[in-house]
Design a protein around this motif. Structure first.
Motif, PDB file in Angstrom:
ATOM      1  N   VAL A 150      24.243  32.591  35.943  1.00  0.00           N
ATOM      2  CA  VAL A 150      22.939  32.838  35.343  1.00  0.00           C
ATOM      3  C   VAL A 150      23.182  34.458  35.066  1.00  0.00           C
ATOM      4  CG1 VAL A 150      21.828  30.981  36.973  1.00  0.00           C
ATOM      5  CG2 VAL A 150      23.045  33.130  37.997  1.00  0.00           C
ATOM      6  N   SER A 151      24.203  34.536  35.212  1.00  0.00           N
ATOM      7  CA  SER A 151      24.505  36.579  34.993  1.00  0.00           C
ATOM      8  C   SER A 151      25.301  36.930  33.831  1.00  0.00           C
ATOM      9  CB  SER A 151      25.267  37.181  36.168  1.00  0.00           C
ATOM     10  OG  SER A 151      25.305  38.288  35.791  1.00  0.00           O
TER      11      SER A 151
ATOM     12  N   GLY B  77      34.681  30.889  40.443  1.00  0.00           N
ATOM     13  CA  GLY B  77      35.347  30.222  39.090  1.00  0.00           C
ATOM     14  C   GLY B  77      35.603  30.390  38.172  1.00  0.00           C
TER      15      GLY B  77
ATOM     16  N   SER C 280      33.210  25.972  50.869  1.00  0.00           N
ATOM     17  CA  SER C 280      34.587  26.443  52.251  1.00  0.00           C
ATOM     18  C   SER C 280      33.732  25.387  53.217  1.00  0.00           C
ATOM     19  CB  SER C 280      34.243  27.923  52.343  1.00  0.00           C
ATOM     20  OG  SER C 280      34.846  28.346  51.243  1.00  0.00           O
TER      21      SER C 280
ATOM     22  N   ASN D 183      29.877  28.535  33.405  1.00  0.00           N
ATOM     23  CA  ASN D 183      28.807  29.439  32.910  1.00  0.00           C
ATOM     24  C   ASN D 183      28.021  29.757  34.604  1.00  0.00           C
ATOM     25  OD1 ASN D 183      25.636  27.500  34.892  1.00  0.00           O
ATOM     26  ND2 ASN D 183      25.766  28.290  32.831  1.00  0.00           N
TER      27      ASN D 183
ATOM     28  N   ALA E  58      30.725  26.145  41.794  1.00  0.00           N
ATOM     29  CA  ALA E  58      31.368  27.210  42.125  1.00  0.00           C
ATOM     30  C   ALA E  58      30.780  28.269  42.864  1.00  0.00           C
ATOM     31  CB  ALA E  58      32.723  27.564  41.672  1.00  0.00           C
TER      32      ALA E  58
ATOM     33  N   HIS F 107      38.206  21.831  47.582  1.00  0.00           N
ATOM     34  CA  HIS F 107      38.647  23.080  47.698  1.00  0.00           C
ATOM     35  C   HIS F 107      40.067  24.382  47.392  1.00  0.00           C
ATOM     36  CE1 HIS F 107      38.797  26.061  51.287  1.00  0.00           C
ATOM     37  NE2 HIS F 107      37.662  26.351  50.844  1.00  0.00           N
TER      38      HIS F 107
ATOM     39  N   ILE G 235      21.255  23.568  41.520  1.00  0.00           N
ATOM     40  CA  ILE G 235      22.144  22.939  40.188  1.00  0.00           C
ATOM     41  C   ILE G 235      22.331  21.935  40.432  1.00  0.00           C
ATOM     42  CG2 ILE G 235      24.324  23.284  39.655  1.00  0.00           C
ATOM     43  CD1 ILE G 235      24.241  26.160  40.547  1.00  0.00           C
TER      44      ILE G 235
ATOM     45  N   SER H 141      30.430  32.136  37.657  1.00  0.00           N
ATOM     46  CA  SER H 141      30.807  33.175  37.760  1.00  0.00           C
ATOM     47  C   SER H 141      31.958  34.266  38.244  1.00  0.00           C
ATOM     48  CB  SER H 141      31.097  33.378  35.925  1.00  0.00           C
ATOM     49  OG  SER H 141      32.290  34.462  35.311  1.00  0.00           O
ATOM     50  N   GLY H 142      31.689  33.923  39.872  1.00  0.00           N
ATOM     51  CA  GLY H 142      32.089  35.258  40.697  1.00  0.00           C
ATOM     52  C   GLY H 142      33.475  35.554  41.246  1.00  0.00           C
ATOM     53  N   VAL H 143      33.715  35.215  42.503  1.00  0.00           N
ATOM     54  CA  VAL H 143      35.084  35.250  43.089  1.00  0.00           C
ATOM     55  C   VAL H 143      35.894  34.426  42.286  1.00  0.00           C
ATOM     56  CG1 VAL H 143      37.111  35.804  45.107  1.00  0.00           C
ATOM     57  CG2 VAL H 143      34.444  37.167  44.971  1.00  0.00           C
TER      58      VAL H 143
HETATM   59  N1  LIG Z   1      35.710  33.866  48.276  1.00  0.00           N
HETATM   60  C1  LIG Z   1      36.527  33.255  48.196  1.00  0.00           C
HETATM   61  O1  LIG Z   1      37.658  33.418  48.939  1.00  0.00           O
HETATM   62  C2  LIG Z   1      36.829  31.409  48.088  1.00  0.00           C
HETATM   63  C3  LIG Z   1      37.311  30.944  48.841  1.00  0.00           C
HETATM   64  C4  LIG Z   1      37.400  29.214  48.659  1.00  0.00           C
HETATM   65  C5  LIG Z   1      36.111  28.977  48.676  1.00  0.00           C
HETATM   66  N2  LIG Z   1      34.582  29.523  48.107  1.00  0.00           N
HETATM   67  C6  LIG Z   1      33.600  28.805  47.436  1.00  0.00           C
HETATM   68  O2  LIG Z   1      33.554  29.369  46.086  1.00  0.00           O
HETATM   69  C7  LIG Z   1      31.527  28.688  45.541  1.00  0.00           C
HETATM   70  C8  LIG Z   1      32.287  30.278  45.039  1.00  0.00           C
HETATM   71  O3  LIG Z   1      31.730  31.624  45.941  1.00  0.00           O
HETATM   72  P1  LIG Z   1      32.509  32.778  45.214  1.00  0.00           P
HETATM   73  O4  LIG Z   1      32.986  33.550  46.696  1.00  0.00           O
HETATM   74  O5  LIG Z   1      32.815  32.582  43.953  1.00  0.00           O
HETATM   75  O6  LIG Z   1      30.999  33.587  45.361  1.00  0.00           O
HETATM   76  P2  LIG Z   1      30.768  34.062  44.746  1.00  0.00           P
HETATM   77  O7  LIG Z   1      29.229  35.454  45.051  1.00  0.00           O
HETATM   78  O8  LIG Z   1      31.171  35.650  43.674  1.00  0.00           O
HETATM   79  O9  LIG Z   1      30.627  34.088  43.436  1.00  0.00           O
HETATM   80  C9  LIG Z   1      28.792  32.699  42.869  1.00  0.00           C
HETATM   81  C10 LIG Z   1      28.964  33.390  41.520  1.00  0.00           C
HETATM   82  O10 LIG Z   1      27.502  32.162  40.969  1.00  0.00           O
HETATM   83  C11 LIG Z   1      26.562  32.617  40.558  1.00  0.00           C
HETATM   84  N3  LIG Z   1      25.222  31.621  40.157  1.00  0.00           N
HETATM   85  C12 LIG Z   1      24.433  31.645  41.197  1.00  0.00           C
HETATM   86  N4  LIG Z   1      23.672  30.788  41.330  1.00  0.00           N
HETATM   87  C13 LIG Z   1      23.839  30.299  40.357  1.00  0.00           C
HETATM   88  C14 LIG Z   1      23.541  29.094  39.331  1.00  0.00           C
HETATM   89  N5  LIG Z   1      22.395  28.285  39.854  1.00  0.00           N
HETATM   90  N6  LIG Z   1      23.904  28.552  38.065  1.00  0.00           N
HETATM   91  C15 LIG Z   1      24.886  28.835  37.767  1.00  0.00           C
HETATM   92  N7  LIG Z   1      25.614  30.677  38.430  1.00  0.00           N
HETATM   93  C16 LIG Z   1      24.948  30.795  39.306  1.00  0.00           C
HETATM   94  C17 LIG Z   1      26.556  34.004  40.947  1.00  0.00           C
HETATM   95  O11 LIG Z   1      25.522  35.435  39.967  1.00  0.00           O
HETATM   96  C18 LIG Z   1      27.497  34.398  40.909  1.00  0.00           C
HETATM   97  O12 LIG Z   1      28.343  34.767  40.070  1.00  0.00           O
HETATM   98  C19 LIG Z   1      31.532  28.968  47.337  1.00  0.00           C
HETATM   99  O13 LIG Z   1      31.232  27.659  47.545  1.00  0.00           O
HETATM  100  C20 LIG Z   1      32.737  29.117  48.226  1.00  0.00           C
HETATM  101  O14 LIG Z   1      32.354  28.939  49.737  1.00  0.00           O
HETATM  102  C21 LIG Z   1      35.259  30.869  48.624  1.00  0.00           C
END
Ligand SMILES: NC(=O)c1ccc[n+]([C@@H]2O[C@H](COP(=O)([O-])OP(=O)(O)OC[C@H]3O[C@@H](n4cnc5c(N)ncnc54)[C@H](O)[C@@H]3O)[C@@H](O)[C@H]2O)c1
Length: 309
Positions: free
Chosen positions: A31-32, A12, A116, A29, A86, A136, A97, A8-10
């Protein structure tokens, strides 16, 4: 159906929102606990924003009951027909995971990663062979229409076709890549353009702001409605042939990371998130830029829905 979104980051929460807007139950889902709370708050806010702008008939009150947030991976994937991973772009985190998912996901579940960059099904060939591939999304996923699906010759075509239909029913456009290439399709096209932009700046004929003006006032303005090949047909292929013959040999084929970027990174100027990058986002400027970007993208989505979907 029920969909599990892991991370649930950028990305999810926006991915969860896509499936909620398609009428599906989603379990988010992480971990935070904080990431889950922030993610749910962002979904609510974005749903209301889209409703307020006339992009959705219903508001967050109607969609939010479709969302559950949980710190338990087992609870999230229980009964889920689709699992979207994600989590951070780290193979070790993703592998841990997948090891868990392998034990607890339904036999017929389709599992995709939003990676990505990594050819994950090739890196983890024993993990649900055929039913695990790449989907993606683009940031912000609840707005940008495209999802790239990447399969290999081991992928179950039926699983890809199924997800394609589900995504389209949620209002997405898809492209299916039939093999892994670093950066997939969109990021390859984008980085090719970046490389040429850096080259022209190094040659001293333009500045970054000129490249951006040209990108939005010509390339982007037209590209929203007219694709690359469509544009060539419109130009006339004889003219395109002449242009390729003259310009291709003169284009950059550099392979290193441009010095202009490494320098900024060394100085800690990482862009909007640090207040400075190629441009200045200090004070309220960063928040203003992000707000404007979100508003403009949603206006663009309105036009997209009117003309392209
Ligand atoms: N940020 C972008 O613009 C973007 C665009 C396209 C694809 N992506 C891809 O999407 C994926 C996620 O990127 P993001 O930018 O959202 O990352 P992020 O770091 O913002 O978020 C990831 C989340 O995953 C959680 N996490 C860590 N370990 C975990 C676990 N074991 N189980 C469940 N949750 C867990 C973290 O707490 C965090 O909230 C990556 O593979 C990234 O390459 C990112």
């Amino acid at each position: 159906m029920k969909v599990a979104v892991i991370g649930s980051g950028v990305m999810g929460p926006g991915i969860a929102q896509v499936f909620m807007m398609g009428g599906h139950e989603v379990a988010l889902n992480d971990v935070s606990e904080k990431a889950l709370a922030d993610g749910a708050a962002r979904i609510r806010e974005n749903l209301d924003l889209m409703h307020g702008m006339g992009l959705l008939d219903k508001g967050s009150g109607d969609y939010m009951p479709l969302l559950t947030t949980t710190g338990s991976l087992r609870e999230a994937v229980e009964g889920s027909r689709l699992v979207v991973e994600a989590a951070p772009e780290r193979p070790d985190v993703k592998q841990a995971i997948y090891n868990e998912l392998d034990k607890i996901c339904a036999e017929d579940a389709v599992i995709v990663s939003n990676t990505s960059s990594f050819p994950l099904p090739d890196m983890f060939p024993d993990f649900r062979p055929g039913r695990f591939f790449v989907a993606h999304f683009f940031n912000p996923p609840q707005v940008i229409p495209l999802v790239e699906l990447v399969k290999s010759d081991r992928t179950d075509d039926g699983a890809v076709e199924w997800l394609k239909k589900e995504l389209e029913a949620c209002g997405k456009k898809t492209v299916v890549l039939t093999g892994y290439k670093m950066g997939f399709l969109v990021n390859r096209l984008q980085t090719a353009m970046m490389r040429e932009a850096f080259h022209l700046i190094r040659c001293g004929v333009v500045k970054p702001e000129d490249v951006d003006t040209a990108t939005v006032a010509a390339i982007g303005f037209k590209s929203a409605w007219q694709g690359t090949f469509d544009t060539m047909d419109y130009i006339g292929l004889d003219t395109v042939a002449l242009a390729c013959g003259a310009i291709f040999p003169d284009l950059s084929n550099d392979t290193g990371v441009p010095e202009m970027i490494t320098e900024k990174v060394r100085e800690g100027k990482l862009g909007v998130k640090t207040g400075q990058g190629f441009f200045n986002y200090e004070g309220d400027r960063g928040a203003e830029v992000l707000k404007r970007r979100q508003k403009v993208l949603l206006e663009q989505l309105k036009l997209w829905k009117k003309y392209m979907s």
